[in-house]
Every structure is written in structure tokens, then in C-alpha cells.
Design an enzyme around this catalytic site. Structure first.
Site, PDB file in Angstrom:
ATOM      1  N   ARG A 360     -41.308  38.095 -34.553  1.00  0.00           N
ATOM      2  CA  ARG A 360     -41.414  38.678 -35.832  1.00  0.00           C
ATOM      3  C   ARG A 360     -40.012  38.908 -36.323  1.00  0.00           C
ATOM      4  O   ARG A 360     -39.774  38.856 -37.524  1.00  0.00           O
ATOM      5  CB  ARG A 360     -42.187  40.189 -35.699  1.00  0.00           C
ATOM      6  CG  ARG A 360     -43.616  39.955 -35.352  1.00  0.00           C
ATOM      7  CD  ARG A 360     -44.180  41.279 -35.630  1.00  0.00           C
ATOM      8  NE  ARG A 360     -44.238  41.870 -36.841  1.00  0.00           N
ATOM      9  CZ  ARG A 360     -43.319  42.881 -37.357  1.00  0.00           C
ATOM     10  NH1 ARG A 360     -42.451  43.557 -36.361  1.00  0.00           N
ATOM     11  NH2 ARG A 360     -43.379  43.227 -38.624  1.00  0.00           N
ATOM     12  N   CYS A 391     -33.729  28.288 -26.613  1.00  0.00           N
ATOM     13  CA  CYS A 391     -32.649  27.392 -27.251  1.00  0.00           C
ATOM     14  C   CYS A 391     -32.576  27.488 -28.727  1.00  0.00           C
ATOM     15  O   CYS A 391     -32.699  26.411 -29.470  1.00  0.00           O
ATOM     16  CB  CYS A 391     -32.570  25.950 -26.792  1.00  0.00           C
ATOM     17  SG  CYS A 391     -32.754  25.907 -25.045  1.00  0.00           S
TER      18      CYS A 391
END
Ligand SMILES: *Cc1c(COP(=O)(O)O)cnc(C)c1O
Length: 463
Positions: A360, A391
């Protein structure tokens, strides 16, 4: 929301150039009851406990990251909504916020109904024994197979979202020899976000059928003409994380106006209106959500007043809170891995989860709080950004918050109000193993959704 740009006192504060954060709480060890679930407290040693169990024990038994769901709080919120709306209205829990078999059973026991919006959610609801007549089926592109399944199961209502769907559902219902109860989702030209709403003439979005240009009236005409459909009402859902009731006011007025037009044209008064969900919760101490009874009173006053003005019988109201029920009932527990102070900026605190368990922040710029929970600390506040192990530089869990400056690897920190749209939106990015959901109640903790394993991942990989 008012945010102070230069909080007093914290490390780095003199050189801060960006960020939206409040001043640090006077006591970083204090747990604001607005953002934590109801049974959360600190024990004599300073460790956070939920349902009477300390987080160190939970971490040891269930690992981290993990979501801990306060079952008695969840049930209490269900009851508060059901009681607030009373016997003349219906509360549908929006399953997309978080759904599992245990949740379905709690909803059933506490007298709530359930919204689903996919075959998978429908399967979960039916498998856990939710009576089909208490299920509403939503979605802007239900497949014919999903519609078949819903009609066959006998769901209480299908919320029609397009002209194609009116025909599809009617066709399936006729083939099954039933009249399917349906509502039509209308787009009322209101968009609500948090503290403001926008009333527009038309809507540029994929959901619903616009009231503007007589589209919704045409949908009603078509639905009334098809014998496979039993049109019971009109549905509107205006947004999410809403605090301002003004958007609902405009939406209810426009929906009632449509009911009056339907009466004038067809001589029928549709018996129900659904005003959707979207009610806000506190993610930080600056959010002030309303209690269910205030919301119920506000909505019922608006509808009653508008119906009196239009000389309509007051329809039965339904609402669909998702976030407002499950959001505040859970927190995510993480272990601190690395800590990087960036002089003149902030300190990056990396945890053992991230955007795979809470998308979110990256997706909506959502705000969260965070606390050190394995112990208390009297160290000065330090401005942190809590990030994950993925990553992506956008892999942020809590963008700006304060934690004690003596934070160390191995400490447990928790992000409250992660019950809604976290596990349900979790991903396997970087082949992360999605965390478990552990229900805690009266000194007992049990896994309701288990942690994914590498075996689970490899089982799908059949190359
Ligand atoms: C998402 C959604 C809800 C629930 O929204 P919350 O913000 O979780 O309350 C209710 N109704 C519909 C139709 C939705 O799409």
C-alpha cells in the site's frame, strides 16, 4: 491533515529537506489506541502483547514477518457495525480487504453478510459455510463461469456493473430456471478520498454505470424487462479511506433521485439501496475515524430525509465496510535486519518483509505508524524510513516515522493497522514467501493462513 515540516528535537531535524511527518510522539513507547487493536498493550517488561501474548513469544513460535490478527477485536467490530445499523439494514463485510475460512466463520457467527468479487473469494466463502443468500457478488468483469457458479450457489445478490452483464446474468439465471436478485451499480459522479470528495458531472472510471446521460436509467429499463432478473435496488460505492460524510450525502441524494425517477417511469419503488464501503480508519495518530453508530445515523438520516423529499418509502440500506472492520485488528511484526543512518537525511531501517507483504505504501503512498515492540526505550527519537528487503528502491513500508535511536538489529518492530489490503494484496515478488496470518484471542494464538514455503513456490513451477 496538518503536518509539521520541522519537528522539534529529533536527530537530523536541522537538515531535513523533504518528507511529511508529524513531530515525534512525546513518548515513543506509548501505544495510541486509535491505531492498535483493542487487546494490544505493553506488559511489565515493556514488550507489546496482543490477546495476552507477548510478541517475543509470537515471533519465536510463528516467525517474522507475520500478521497478528486480534480476533476478539474483529468480532467486536462486526458486532458494533451490525448493532449500529440494526435489523432494518444489512452490513456486508467486503471480503477483498482480507478473507480466509476463519474470517468467514466469524462473520457468519457475528451476523454479518459478505461481499465477494471473484470466483476465488466466492469459493472461500462457500467452503467455509457462509449461506449463499448472505453473499453479494461484485466486480466489473465477472466471467460467465463465475456468474454460473454464483447463480448456481444461489447468492443473495449480484451487483450488475455493465450493460453486457445485465444480459449475461439474465441468460444464466433463465437457464437455471431462477430469477436472480440483482442490484445495479451506478456511478454517481462522486469521488471520495480521505478528507475530501469531488462531485463531478461524469465519472472517468471502470466501475458502474453512469447516472449522467441517463445510462443508469437505461440499465434499469433493461433489467426490469428481463425475466431472469429480480431488480431489488441500486448500488453506489464512492471511494475508500473516507472520513468526510459529505460524499455519502451527495451519493445518497443522487441514488434516491434515481429511485424516484424509476417510480415515475415504471411505477415500482425499488426496496433497497447500497451505499458501499470506504469508511476510513486510523493509520496514524492524526486520523480520526467515526464510530459505526455515528456513520449509521448519518447515512440513515440522509436517506430518510431525501426519501421524504421525494415522497418515497425509505428503502432498506446496506453498507459494505471492509477496511473499517479488519484494518485496525491486525499488525505486522518484523525483525530489524540492517540499519543505515544517512547523515543529513534519515535512517533506513530494513526489515525481513516489505512490499510483498504491504504494497500500500508503494501503491498509494499510504501512511503507517511503527513502534519498537520487543522492549521499551528511553533513547531520543530518530527519523526513520522502514524499508523491506526487495530489489526496488520504492520498497517502503513506513515512509516517515520515529523510532528510538538505540534501535538495533534483532529488535522487533510492528506496523499497526495492516489488517486490510496487506495479506490480501501480498505477492511473491523476489520469490518472497507470503507471511502467515495468526489469530490471537484470550491467550491463544493459532495460524489461520499458514506461511508459504519454498515447496509451495516450487509446486507451481512445473517446467
Ligand atoms: C472495495 C469495496 C468495498 C470496501 O471498501 P473499504 O474501503 O474496504 O471499506 C465495498 N464495496 C465495494 C463495491 C468495493 O469495491
Amino acid at each position: 491533515m496538518s503536518r509539521s515540516a520541522h519537528p522539534a528535537g529529533p536527530r537530523h531535524a536541522d537538515v531535513l529537506t523533504e518528507g511529511h511527518y508529524s513531530a515525534p510522539a512525546a513518548d515513543l513507547n506509548a501505544l495510541d489506541e486509535k491505531v492498535w487493536s483493542r487487546t494490544v498493550t505493553r506488559d511489565a517488561d515493556g514488550a507489546l502483547t496482543v490477546g495476552g501474548i507477548a510478541v517475543a513469544r509470537l515471533a519465536e513460535e510463528f516467525g517474522t514477518p507475520a500478521y497478528f490478527l486480534d480476533e476478539s477485536d474483529f468480532r467486536a467490530r462486526c458486532r458494533a457495525w451490525a448493532d449500529a445499523f440494526g435489523p432494518d439494514a444489512d452490513v456486508f463485510y467486503a471480503g477483498k480487504a482480507f478473507l480466509s475460512r476463519a474470517v468467514v466463520r466469524w462473520l457468519k457467527e457475528e451476523g454479518l453478510n459478505l461481499d465477494v468479487c471473484s470466483g476465488g473469494e466466492l469459493a472461500t466463502a462457500l467452503d467455509a459455510g457462509m449461506p449463499a443468500e448472505r453473499i453479494a457478488f461484485h466486480g466489473n468483469n465477472k466471467t460467465v463461469a463465475e456468474i454460473e457458479r454464483a447463480v448456481e450457489a444461489g447468492v443473495g445478490r449480484i451487483v450488475l456493473d455493465s450493460f453486457q452483464e445485465i444480459v449475461r446474468v439474465a441468460h444464466v439465471a433463465r437457464r437455471h430456471g431462477v430469477r436472480q436478485r440483482v442490484q445495479i451499480r451506478v456511478t454517481v459522479g462522486v469521488e471520495a478520498h480521505t478528507h475530501e470528495f469531488i462531485a463531478t458531472a461524469h465519472e472517468d472510471q471502470k466501475f458502474g454505470i453512469a447516472l449522467a446521460d441517463g445510462q443508469a436509467a437505461e440499465a434499469v429499463r433493461r433489467a426490469l424487462a428481463l425475466d431472469g432478473l429480480d431488480l431489488i435496488g441500486v448500488h453506489s460505492h464512492i471511494g475508500s479511506q473516507i472520513f468526510d460524510m459529505a460524499g455519502f450525502e451527495v451519493s445518497a441524494r443522487r441514488v434516491v433521485q434515481l429511485l424516484a425517477e424509476i417510480r415515475d417511469e415504471h411505477g415500482v419503488e425499488l426496496p433497497e439501496i447500497d451505499l458501499g464501503g470506504g469508511l476510513g480508519i486510523a493509520y496514524t495518530s492524526e486520523d480520526d475515524p467515526r464510530e459505526p453508530h455515528e456513520i449509521a445515523k448519518a447515512l440513515s438520516d440522509i436517506v430518510t430525509r431525501e426519501c421524504e423529499a421525494a415522497k418515497l418509502r425509505t428503502p432498506r440500506i446496506s453498507v459494505e465496510p471492509g477496511r473499517a472492520i479488519v484494518g485496525p485488528t491486525a499488525f505486522t511484526l518484523y525483525e530489524v535486519g540492517t540499519i543505515k543512518p544517512l547523515e543529513g537525511l534519515r535512517t533506513y531501517v530494513s526489515v525481513d518483509g516489505g512490499m510483498s507483504d504491504n504494497i500500500r505504501t508503494a501503491l498509494y503512498d499510504a501512511e503507517y505508524s511503527v513502534a519498537l515492540v520487543s522492549r521499551t526505550s528511553d533513547a531520543e527519537p530518530m527519523l526513520v524510513r522502514v524499508v523491506g528487503k526487495h530489489c526496488e528502491s520504492g520498497d517502503i513500508v513506513v515512509k516517515d516515522a520515529f523510532l528510538p535511536a538505540d534501535l538495533a538489529p534483532g529488535d522487533l518492530i510492528a506496523v499497526p493497522a495492516t489488517g486490510a489490503y496487506c495479506r490480501s494484496m501480498a505477492s511473491n515478488y523476489n520469490h518472497a514467501l507470503r507471511p502467515p496470518v495468526v489469530a490471537v484471542r484470550d491467550g491463544e494464538a493459532r495460524v489461520i493462513v499458514r506461511r508459504e514455503t519454498e515447496e509451495d513456490l516450487l509446486r507451481l513451477d512445473v517446467g
